[in-house]
Design an enzyme around this catalytic site. Sequence first.
Site, PDB file in Angstrom:
ATOM      1  N   ASP A 259       0.828  -1.066   0.003  1.00  0.00           N
ATOM      2  CA  ASP A 259       0.017  -0.075  -0.103  1.00  0.00           C
ATOM      3  C   ASP A 259       0.743   1.040  -0.094  1.00  0.00           C
ATOM      4  O   ASP A 259       1.792   1.322   0.699  1.00  0.00           O
ATOM      5  CB  ASP A 259      -0.918  -0.018   1.167  1.00  0.00           C
ATOM      6  CG  ASP A 259      -1.913   1.018   1.213  1.00  0.00           C
ATOM      7  OD1 ASP A 259      -3.040   0.627   0.588  1.00  0.00           O
ATOM      8  OD2 ASP A 259      -1.595   2.259   1.481  1.00  0.00           O
ATOM      9  N   ASN A 267      -2.390  13.123  -4.740  1.00  0.00           N
ATOM     10  CA  ASN A 267      -3.507  13.624  -5.414  1.00  0.00           C
ATOM     11  C   ASN A 267      -4.031  15.030  -5.245  1.00  0.00           C
ATOM     12  O   ASN A 267      -4.230  15.739  -5.932  1.00  0.00           O
ATOM     13  CB  ASN A 267      -4.605  12.827  -5.369  1.00  0.00           C
ATOM     14  CG  ASN A 267      -4.316  11.207  -6.205  1.00  0.00           C
ATOM     15  OD1 ASN A 267      -3.969  11.264  -7.219  1.00  0.00           O
ATOM     16  ND2 ASN A 267      -5.040  10.272  -5.755  1.00  0.00           N
ATOM     17  N   ASP A 276      -1.622   9.227 -10.973  1.00  0.00           N
ATOM     18  CA  ASP A 276      -1.684   7.767 -11.983  1.00  0.00           C
ATOM     19  C   ASP A 276      -0.476   7.650 -12.392  1.00  0.00           C
ATOM     20  O   ASP A 276      -0.037   6.546 -12.382  1.00  0.00           O
ATOM     21  CB  ASP A 276      -2.500   8.377 -13.101  1.00  0.00           C
ATOM     22  CG  ASP A 276      -4.037   8.355 -12.955  1.00  0.00           C
ATOM     23  OD1 ASP A 276      -4.526   8.160 -11.735  1.00  0.00           O
ATOM     24  OD2 ASP A 276      -4.892   9.155 -13.658  1.00  0.00           O
ATOM     25  N   GLU A 302      -4.724   2.455  -4.105  1.00  0.00           N
ATOM     26  CA  GLU A 302      -3.019   2.347  -3.993  1.00  0.00           C
ATOM     27  C   GLU A 302      -2.811   1.191  -3.318  1.00  0.00           C
ATOM     28  O   GLU A 302      -1.564   1.020  -3.044  1.00  0.00           O
ATOM     29  CB  GLU A 302      -2.528   3.639  -3.359  1.00  0.00           C
ATOM     30  CG  GLU A 302      -3.069   3.640  -1.789  1.00  0.00           C
ATOM     31  CD  GLU A 302      -4.438   4.310  -1.529  1.00  0.00           C
ATOM     32  OE1 GLU A 302      -4.688   4.731  -0.175  1.00  0.00           O
ATOM     33  OE2 GLU A 302      -5.273   4.516  -2.545  1.00  0.00           O
TER      34      GLU A 302
END
Length: 389
Positions: A259, A267, A276, A302
């Site tokens: 993770d 973001n 991305d 993620e």
Amino acid sequence: MSVELFISVLTPTLALILAGTFAMLWWFRRSNRHIAMLAICYACVAAGFALQATSLGLDSTLVRFCSNLMLLVAVFLLCTALLTRAGMPVPRGLLLACAVVAMLVLGWFMWAQPSFVARVVAVTWGIGAMLAIAAIRLSQSPQRSRIDVLMLVVLGMGVAYFLARPFIVVFFEAGGLATPDITSSYWLLTNLATIAYSLLVALTLLTAVALDVIEELQAESQTDPLSRLLNRRGFDLRGARLLSECAAQKRPVVLVLADLDHFKRVNDRYGHEAGDQVIVSFARRLQSMAPAEALVGRLGGEEFAVLLPLTNLQAGMLYAEAVRSAGPADWAARFKVTASFGVVERQPGEGLEQMVGRADAALYQAKRDGRDRVRSGGEIRTRLRRFAG
């Protein structure tokens, strides 16, 4: 309508229908060039037999020459399409050489020294040689499905038919110098045989193309479009199958959950495009550092998972540590993103869901311990025993 006229119309009509069918399939999956080749192949077959049925007011010898040329082009396209579909190298030079030699011999025995039997030998043995080349190359494919084996059988039948066809001429046509007319026994037999073989090839090809399309659609439904890894559905399906195989063979399997740390900040600060690119970068790292038999998936957001067959807990920990210590995932050198890992080895009778639950607990422990680290299910059990003591 006479039988002769019906057969003359039937062959090009069926070939034209098949050309349209392959054209529609190609329009649906335009990335598959071999389907377009098959559409053009059957269009050439239709044109070749249509020329045989009607001369269009042209010289009959020239019409027969052009008709046979169209059929040889069709076989060239067929062989090329089959090898392209199988991912095998196409010997275009060798195939073209067979077609050119056949046409040169055909022209000689049409205009220089007329002989019907010799013309049949030139064309049919040229076609048989091209089909044999394609069959030999296909037989060398490292991975063959049942439909590929069936295609090899069909190609073998074609080789046998076209090599034997000159002997049919000798049997039916005494002398063999003059071209038999449309009412001859030879013409009826060979046209019916050609219709039957063309339909057999077409049905086999349509089955192969349909199975290919189904397989591609299934693969797309199980693939994450951004990372190009397996999505949650694909990972669960293939993971369960892999666990069953390893359980039957009593081989170890390790699950690694990963993770990205503080991914939401990426973001929020740099935008989703930056996020991305981090996802893609990390996915490539997981894939490139995993063995070929591993399953790598993006479970969502993620979170990633790697299923490592033939691997024990210690080796799984080394893999996760190698990915972690390879350095943070960078984007435009403006930020760095680390990752946390949870690693577990499959216990007897344990399914994928149970493994994910234990690996998730180990991953959560890695997050609690400060992130950017690897934790295993064994470490959690040790901590619980110490706490209970």
